[in-house]
Design a protein around this motif. Sequence first.
Motif, mmCIF file in Angstrom:
data_model
loop_
_atom_site.group_PDB
_atom_site.id
_atom_site.type_symbol
_atom_site.label_atom_id
_atom_site.label_comp_id
_atom_site.label_asym_id
_atom_site.label_seq_id
_atom_site.Cartn_x
_atom_site.Cartn_y
_atom_site.Cartn_z
ATOM 1 N N SER A 364 0.899 -1.016 0.207
ATOM 2 C CA SER A 364 0.049 0.035 0.100
ATOM 3 C C SER A 364 0.727 1.179 -0.269
ATOM 4 O O SER A 364 0.361 2.556 -0.312
ATOM 5 C CB SER A 364 -0.992 -0.016 1.269
ATOM 6 N N LEU A 365 2.066 1.065 0.427
ATOM 7 C CA LEU A 365 2.898 2.450 0.757
ATOM 8 C C LEU A 365 4.093 2.300 -0.592
ATOM 9 O O LEU A 365 4.416 3.253 -1.210
ATOM 10 C CB LEU A 365 3.637 2.494 1.927
ATOM 11 N N ALA A 366 4.661 1.070 -0.777
ATOM 12 C CA ALA A 366 5.646 0.968 -1.645
ATOM 13 C C ALA A 366 5.163 1.190 -3.186
ATOM 14 O O ALA A 366 5.954 1.648 -3.995
ATOM 15 C CB ALA A 366 6.160 -0.759 -1.521
ATOM 16 N N THR A 367 3.941 1.009 -3.541
ATOM 17 C CA THR A 367 3.467 1.334 -5.038
ATOM 18 C C THR A 367 2.995 2.680 -4.825
ATOM 19 O O THR A 367 2.931 3.414 -6.005
ATOM 20 C CB THR A 367 2.226 0.655 -5.232
ATOM 21 N N LYS A 368 3.166 3.600 -3.849
ATOM 22 C CA LYS A 368 2.960 4.905 -3.846
ATOM 23 C C LYS A 368 4.156 5.904 -3.871
ATOM 24 O O LYS A 368 5.235 5.696 -3.543
ATOM 25 C CB LYS A 368 2.260 5.370 -2.479
ATOM 26 N N ILE A 369 3.859 6.784 -5.211
ATOM 27 C CA ILE A 369 5.283 7.512 -5.499
ATOM 28 C C ILE A 369 5.050 9.037 -5.182
ATOM 29 O O ILE A 369 6.155 9.842 -5.286
ATOM 30 C CB ILE A 369 5.579 7.327 -6.917
ATOM 31 N N THR A 370 4.187 9.325 -4.330
ATOM 32 C CA THR A 370 4.074 10.830 -4.042
ATOM 33 C C THR A 370 4.077 10.942 -2.515
ATOM 34 O O THR A 370 4.039 9.808 -1.961
ATOM 35 C CB THR A 370 2.456 11.553 -4.462
ATOM 36 N N TYR A 371 4.480 11.893 -2.015
ATOM 37 C CA TYR A 371 4.852 11.721 -0.445
ATOM 38 C C TYR A 371 3.485 11.879 0.475
ATOM 39 O O TYR A 371 3.557 11.898 1.757
ATOM 40 C CB TYR A 371 5.882 12.967 0.056
ATOM 41 N N TRP A 372 2.508 12.289 -0.123
ATOM 42 C CA TRP A 372 1.215 12.464 0.652
ATOM 43 C C TRP A 372 0.798 11.168 1.393
ATOM 44 O O TRP A 372 1.160 9.923 0.842
ATOM 45 C CB TRP A 372 -0.095 12.846 -0.230
ATOM 46 N N GLU A 373 0.004 11.363 2.286
ATOM 47 C CA GLU A 373 -0.493 10.079 3.076
ATOM 48 C C GLU A 373 0.554 8.745 3.386
ATOM 49 O O GLU A 373 0.235 7.798 3.393
ATOM 50 C CB GLU A 373 -1.573 9.505 2.195
ATOM 51 N N SER A 374 1.671 9.519 3.967
ATOM 52 C CA SER A 374 2.727 8.594 4.335
ATOM 53 C C SER A 374 2.461 7.942 5.933
ATOM 54 O O SER A 374 2.877 8.434 6.851
ATOM 55 C CB SER A 374 3.962 9.453 4.393
ATOM 56 N N ASN A 375 1.608 6.812 5.815
ATOM 57 C CA ASN A 375 1.168 6.797 7.412
ATOM 58 C C ASN A 375 2.187 5.429 7.607
ATOM 59 O O ASN A 375 1.547 4.579 8.436
ATOM 60 C CB ASN A 375 -0.097 6.299 7.456
ATOM 61 N N GLY A 376 3.268 4.991 7.121
ATOM 62 C CA GLY A 376 3.779 3.824 7.209
ATOM 63 C C GLY A 376 4.453 4.088 8.770
ATOM 64 O O GLY A 376 4.510 5.131 9.449
ATOM 65 N N GLN A 377 4.945 2.808 9.294
ATOM 66 C CA GLN A 377 5.733 2.759 10.609
ATOM 67 C C GLN A 377 6.897 3.674 10.758
ATOM 68 O O GLN A 377 7.589 3.638 9.599
ATOM 69 C CB GLN A 377 5.836 1.272 10.953
ATOM 70 N N ILE A 378 6.951 4.274 11.881
ATOM 71 C CA ILE A 378 8.262 5.320 11.880
ATOM 72 C C ILE A 378 9.132 4.626 12.887
ATOM 73 O O ILE A 378 8.815 4.036 13.990
ATOM 74 C CB ILE A 378 7.641 6.570 12.544
ATOM 75 N N THR A 379 10.414 4.821 12.494
ATOM 76 C CA THR A 379 11.616 4.131 13.090
ATOM 77 C C THR A 379 12.632 5.432 13.543
ATOM 78 O O THR A 379 12.720 6.233 12.800
ATOM 79 C CB THR A 379 12.182 3.219 12.495
ATOM 80 N N ARG A 380 12.860 5.579 14.975
ATOM 81 C CA ARG A 380 13.703 6.493 15.537
ATOM 82 C C ARG A 380 14.902 5.800 16.055
ATOM 83 O O ARG A 380 14.805 4.693 16.356
ATOM 84 C CB ARG A 380 12.868 7.396 16.572
ATOM 85 N N GLN A 381 16.011 6.622 15.985
ATOM 86 C CA GLN A 381 17.163 6.306 16.652
ATOM 87 C C GLN A 381 17.558 6.889 17.932
ATOM 88 O O GLN A 381 17.336 8.298 18.065
ATOM 89 C CB GLN A 381 18.349 6.588 15.792
ATOM 90 N N VAL A 382 18.255 6.313 18.950
ATOM 91 C CA VAL A 382 18.486 6.830 20.091
ATOM 92 C C VAL A 382 19.667 6.425 20.700
ATOM 93 O O VAL A 382 19.925 5.082 20.353
ATOM 94 C CB VAL A 382 17.377 6.768 21.092
ATOM 95 N N SER A 383 20.478 7.130 21.412
ATOM 96 C CA SER A 383 21.530 6.364 21.937
ATOM 97 C C SER A 383 21.557 6.534 23.445
ATOM 98 O O SER A 383 21.271 7.584 24.124
ATOM 99 C CB SER A 383 22.747 7.344 21.617
#
Length: 385
Positions: A364-383
């Motif tokens: 559902s996201l990989a086939t989308k080429i515009t940046y709108w509606e980017s509701n994919g899982q978010i990964t953050r980095q922490v030290s």
Amino acid sequence: MIKHSLSRRAFLAHSGLGIAGLALFNTPLRALALQEGETVIPWLDQRAENPVPQAIANQRTWEELASWITPNDQFFSIAHYNRPEIDAAAWQLEVGGLVNEPMTLTLDDIKALPRQEVTFTLECSGNSGLPFFDAGIGNAVWAGTPLAALLDSAGIAEGGREVVFFGADTGEETIREQAVTQNFARSMSLADAMNPENLLVYEMNGEALPAANGFPLRLIAPGWFGIANVKWLTRIEVWDTRLMNRFMARDYVTLRNEGTADAPVWVESSVGRTLLKSAPGRVVQSGDSYRIDGAAWGAPIAAVEVQIDGGDWLPAQLDESQQAEYAWTFWSLDWPDAAAGEHSITSRAIDTAGNVQPAPDDPSLATKITYWESNGQITRQVSIG
Ligand SMILES: Nc1nc2c(c(=O)[nH]1)N[C@H]1C(S)=C(S)[C@@H](COP(=O)(O)O)O[C@H]1N2
Ligand SMILES: [Mo]
């Protein structure tokens, strides 16, 4: 869950507690206020510098997330054209087009109509889609008058099927090589516009709507992405056809390949309703213990899970003390065995229908080429030090 929050909201409205409750918002609620000895560890991955500060203003950082209601002075704002400063005394709202009785209303006329509130988390559909845009979201108690009743009193004339909302802000557009000046505008179907939750809003968190957020009047359409929530309203028109301007048909358009790589089928859709989403908000340290706090929104939230360093998905605890049908749900996960070094943290929300927030490589996201509606899982980095 929806039933519960509806009845709770109805109760608040009828008892008048909705307004009394606002006093609470001034003090950050205990669940989020840092306790003595707690500190926030900044994420290692920070967003890029904002190249369009006039259009996207007052983006905060997730580390600052300290209260379920976003204070007005911490709310993001978006302006595609100019940022009008409107004199309320001279301002009027026109209601026209395919209506039986066109109307012109002053702000006092609108404030004299029945008042209704909704707690709604507003997110720009571009949020998380661009490297410099990761905090285009905020939660507020919006107060105004129901749109449906106003449309009912104007009376929809024969053929009326779309409601167009015009803002006072204007900009130059080039359409098929013609330069034209246009007002910001969006439309929605009459059926969608008649949703009893839609409000013509003049108050945000108990104060007059700030200029940046649409003073003196804006549409709040709970359950829709930011773009539908037209600010600086001056005109509402009923049409027999859809509006086909930049914000409906050209700019806020998601483009997806619904075929295959070899035989693509390109499908365009106008950005509309919110999507299921979550984000890790901050890592809180207290001595040797750590906790991850975050938010989930866009659909009725049933659960949130957190993955650390690609390991098992762990169930987060939802903050049930602060929930509303159209608002984000805060969550947290204790992280007692955090080891020194760098870690990645991912969250995923699950809604009451069992849908799971998609991974970035989900079709559902990989086939989308515009940046709108980017509701994919978010990964953050922490030290962890
Ligand atoms: N008149 C007008 N309304 C508007 C916009 C705009 O540029 N002009 N931007 C829209 C977009 S893209 C979003 S995300 C929301 C943001 O609402 P906020 O500025 O109150 O945060 O307003 C919407 N309403
Ligand atoms: Mo937006």
